[in-house]
Motif scaffolding. Structure first.
Motif, PDB file in Angstrom:
ATOM      1  N   TYR A   1      39.279  33.109  53.429  1.00  0.00           N
ATOM      2  CA  TYR A   1      38.312  34.115  53.901  1.00  0.00           C
ATOM      3  C   TYR A   1      38.057  34.013  55.403  1.00  0.00           C
ATOM      4  O   TYR A   1      37.893  32.914  55.938  1.00  0.00           O
ATOM      5  CB  TYR A   1      36.972  33.942  53.176  1.00  0.00           C
ATOM      6  N   THR A   2      38.024  35.188  56.042  1.00  0.00           N
ATOM      7  CA  THR A   2      37.581  35.273  57.434  1.00  0.00           C
ATOM      8  C   THR A   2      36.546  36.397  57.488  1.00  0.00           C
ATOM      9  O   THR A   2      36.444  37.187  56.550  1.00  0.00           O
ATOM     10  CB  THR A   2      38.747  35.611  58.386  1.00  0.00           C
TER      11      THR A   2
ATOM     12  N   TRP B   1      46.984  40.786  51.623  1.00  0.00           N
ATOM     13  CA  TRP B   1      45.571  40.918  51.957  1.00  0.00           C
ATOM     14  C   TRP B   1      44.820  41.594  50.826  1.00  0.00           C
ATOM     15  O   TRP B   1      45.199  42.652  50.349  1.00  0.00           O
ATOM     16  CB  TRP B   1      45.409  41.683  53.268  1.00  0.00           C
ATOM     17  N   LYS B   2      43.738  40.954  50.407  1.00  0.00           N
ATOM     18  CA  LYS B   2      42.916  41.459  49.311  1.00  0.00           C
ATOM     19  C   LYS B   2      42.103  42.673  49.777  1.00  0.00           C
ATOM     20  O   LYS B   2      41.659  42.719  50.921  1.00  0.00           O
ATOM     21  CB  LYS B   2      41.955  40.330  48.893  1.00  0.00           C
ATOM     22  N   VAL B   3      41.935  43.636  48.872  1.00  0.00           N
ATOM     23  CA  VAL B   3      41.088  44.796  49.143  1.00  0.00           C
ATOM     24  C   VAL B   3      40.141  44.969  47.967  1.00  0.00           C
ATOM     25  O   VAL B   3      40.579  44.937  46.818  1.00  0.00           O
ATOM     26  CB  VAL B   3      41.944  46.075  49.318  1.00  0.00           C
ATOM     27  N   ASN B   4      38.858  45.132  48.246  1.00  0.00           N
ATOM     28  CA  ASN B   4      37.902  45.322  47.154  1.00  0.00           C
ATOM     29  C   ASN B   4      38.117  46.670  46.485  1.00  0.00           C
ATOM     30  O   ASN B   4      38.271  47.684  47.154  1.00  0.00           O
ATOM     31  CB  ASN B   4      36.460  45.242  47.683  1.00  0.00           C
TER      32      ASN B   4
ATOM     33  N   HIS C   1      51.816  35.591  51.452  1.00  0.00           N
ATOM     34  CA  HIS C   1      50.457  36.096  51.309  1.00  0.00           C
ATOM     35  C   HIS C   1      50.396  37.611  51.235  1.00  0.00           C
ATOM     36  O   HIS C   1      51.343  38.306  51.582  1.00  0.00           O
ATOM     37  CB  HIS C   1      49.572  35.591  52.455  1.00  0.00           C
TER      38      HIS C   1
ATOM     39  N   PHE D   1      37.091  39.398  55.050  1.00  0.00           N
ATOM     40  CA  PHE D   1      38.496  39.682  54.746  1.00  0.00           C
ATOM     41  C   PHE D   1      39.092  38.509  53.985  1.00  0.00           C
ATOM     42  O   PHE D   1      38.724  37.358  54.222  1.00  0.00           O
ATOM     43  CB  PHE D   1      39.269  39.944  56.043  1.00  0.00           C
ATOM     44  N   GLY D   2      39.994  38.835  53.047  1.00  0.00           N
ATOM     45  CA  GLY D   2      40.538  37.778  52.193  1.00  0.00           C
ATOM     46  C   GLY D   2      42.062  37.811  52.182  1.00  0.00           C
ATOM     47  O   GLY D   2      42.673  38.829  51.872  1.00  0.00           O
TER      48      GLY D   2
ATOM     49  N   PHE E   1      37.354  45.909  53.488  1.00  0.00           N
ATOM     50  CA  PHE E   1      36.594  44.675  53.246  1.00  0.00           C
ATOM     51  C   PHE E   1      36.999  44.036  51.914  1.00  0.00           C
ATOM     52  O   PHE E   1      37.383  44.723  50.973  1.00  0.00           O
ATOM     53  CB  PHE E   1      35.092  44.964  53.223  1.00  0.00           C
ATOM     54  N   ALA E   2      36.869  42.733  51.854  1.00  0.00           N
ATOM     55  CA  ALA E   2      37.281  42.013  50.650  1.00  0.00           C
ATOM     56  C   ALA E   2      36.320  40.878  50.325  1.00  0.00           C
ATOM     57  O   ALA E   2      36.724  39.837  49.819  1.00  0.00           O
ATOM     58  CB  ALA E   2      38.705  41.484  50.833  1.00  0.00           C
TER      59      ALA E   2
END
Lengths: 148, 89
Positions: free
Chosen positions: A59-60, A144-147, A142, A132-133, B86-87
Motif C-alpha cells: 500500500y502507498t 494494481w488493485k482497483v476498488n 504485480h 493505492f494497492g 483508489f484501492a
C-alpha cells in the motif's frame, strides 16, 4: 463526551495485528456510556488472477490528502450518527494475504447507530481516500488493485 | 495594461508533480518539479503526455493542493498530484 481529537495520521506501517485490535477494544472498557461497538476488518485476499495467486499487497498513499479525507469522513460521520467514538487505521507498505490492512472501530450508546455508521465510513474510505494497492503475485510480478 | 498581461503570461512557475500507483510504472519516479508556463490543468496534462506517451491511456484524477480538480481548472497551486483509481481497504 464525543471523542473528537485533532487530525492525526491513520496510517500504520505494515499489517494491523490482532493484539493491536484487541488492545483497542480493551481501552474502551473505561467508556461506560458505550453500549455497542462495531468493527470492520479489511483482510488481504489471496486472489487468483489468471492462475497467479496474490501473496501480498503493497500500500502507498497520497498521505496528506488521505489524512485530510479521513478527517472529513470522521467529521461527517460524527455529524450524521450519534457516535461516542470512532477509530480508523489503514496499513501502508506490505501486508501479506490473510493479514489485516484496514481497521474501523465505531462505538455508540445504541446498536442500530453503529451498524449504519460503520457501513457509511467503510464505503466512504473506499471511494474517497487516495490509497493505492500493488498486488504482488507469488512469482513477484504485480498488478494494481482497483476498488470495485 | 497589455504589457502587464503579457508579463504574467510569460511568467513560468515551478510545479511539483506527484505520481501514484500504476502511474509510477510509466514515469519511473514519484515526484518531479517542472517549469510550467501555461494556465490550465489540461495544458499541464498536454505537457506531461508529451513526456510520457502512455500516460494518456491511463485512468486518473488530478488533485491540486490536495483537492480534486478538472481539466479546465486554473493552476494556482504548486502541488499537483495524479491519482489513479483508489484501492484503500
Amino acid at each position: 463526551m464525543k471523542d473528537k481529537k485533532p487530525m492525526k495520521s491513520v496510517f500504520k506501517e505494515g499489517a494491523i495485528t490482532s493484539e493491536f485490535i484487541g488492545n483497542s477494544i480493551y481501552k474502551h472498557q473505561t467508556k461506560t456510556s458505550i453500549g455497542a461497538h462495531n468493527i470492520f476488518l479489511g483482510q488481504v485476499r489471496a486472489d487468483d488472477i489468471d492462475g497467479k495467486i496474490v501473496s501480498a499487497i503493497e500500500y502507498t498513499a497520497y498521505e496528506d490528502m488521505a489524512n485530510q479525507k479521513f478527517h472529513e469522513i470522521r467529521e461527517s460521520a460524527f455529524e450524521k450518527f450519534d457516535l461516542t467514538c470512532m477509530h480508523i487505521y489503514h496499513s501502508l507498505g506490505t501486508v501479506k494475504a490473510g493479514e489485516i490492512c484496514l481497521f474501523v472501530f465505531v462505538s455508540s450508546p445504541r446498536r442500530k447507530v453503529v451498524f449504519e455508521a460503520l457501513e457509511y465510513i467503510v464505503e466512504a474510505i473506499k471511494a474517497d481516500v487516495p490509497v493505492f494497492g500493488k498486488e504482488i503475485f507469488e512469482d513477484e510480478s504485480h498488478q494494481w488493485k482497483v476498488n470495485s | 495594461m497589455s504589457t502587464h498581461k503579457l508579463n504574467i503570461k510569460l511568467l513560468k512557475m515551478n510545479i511539483t508533480i506527484k505520481y501514484f500507483g500504476q502511474l509510477t510504472d510509466i514515469t519511473q519516479l514519484e515526484e518531479e518539479t517542472l517549469e510550467f508556463g501555461g494556465t490550465y490543468v489540461y495544458e499541464l496534462l498536454e505537457t506531461l503526455y508529451r513526456k510520457y506517451n502512455t500516460l494518456k491511456t491511463k485512468d486518473f484524477q488530478v488533485a491540486q493542493n490536495q483537492e480534486l480538480v478538472n481539466e479546465n481548472t486554473k493552476i494556482t497551486g504548486q502541488e499537483i498530484a495524479l491519482l489513479p483509481p483508489f484501492a484503500g481497504g
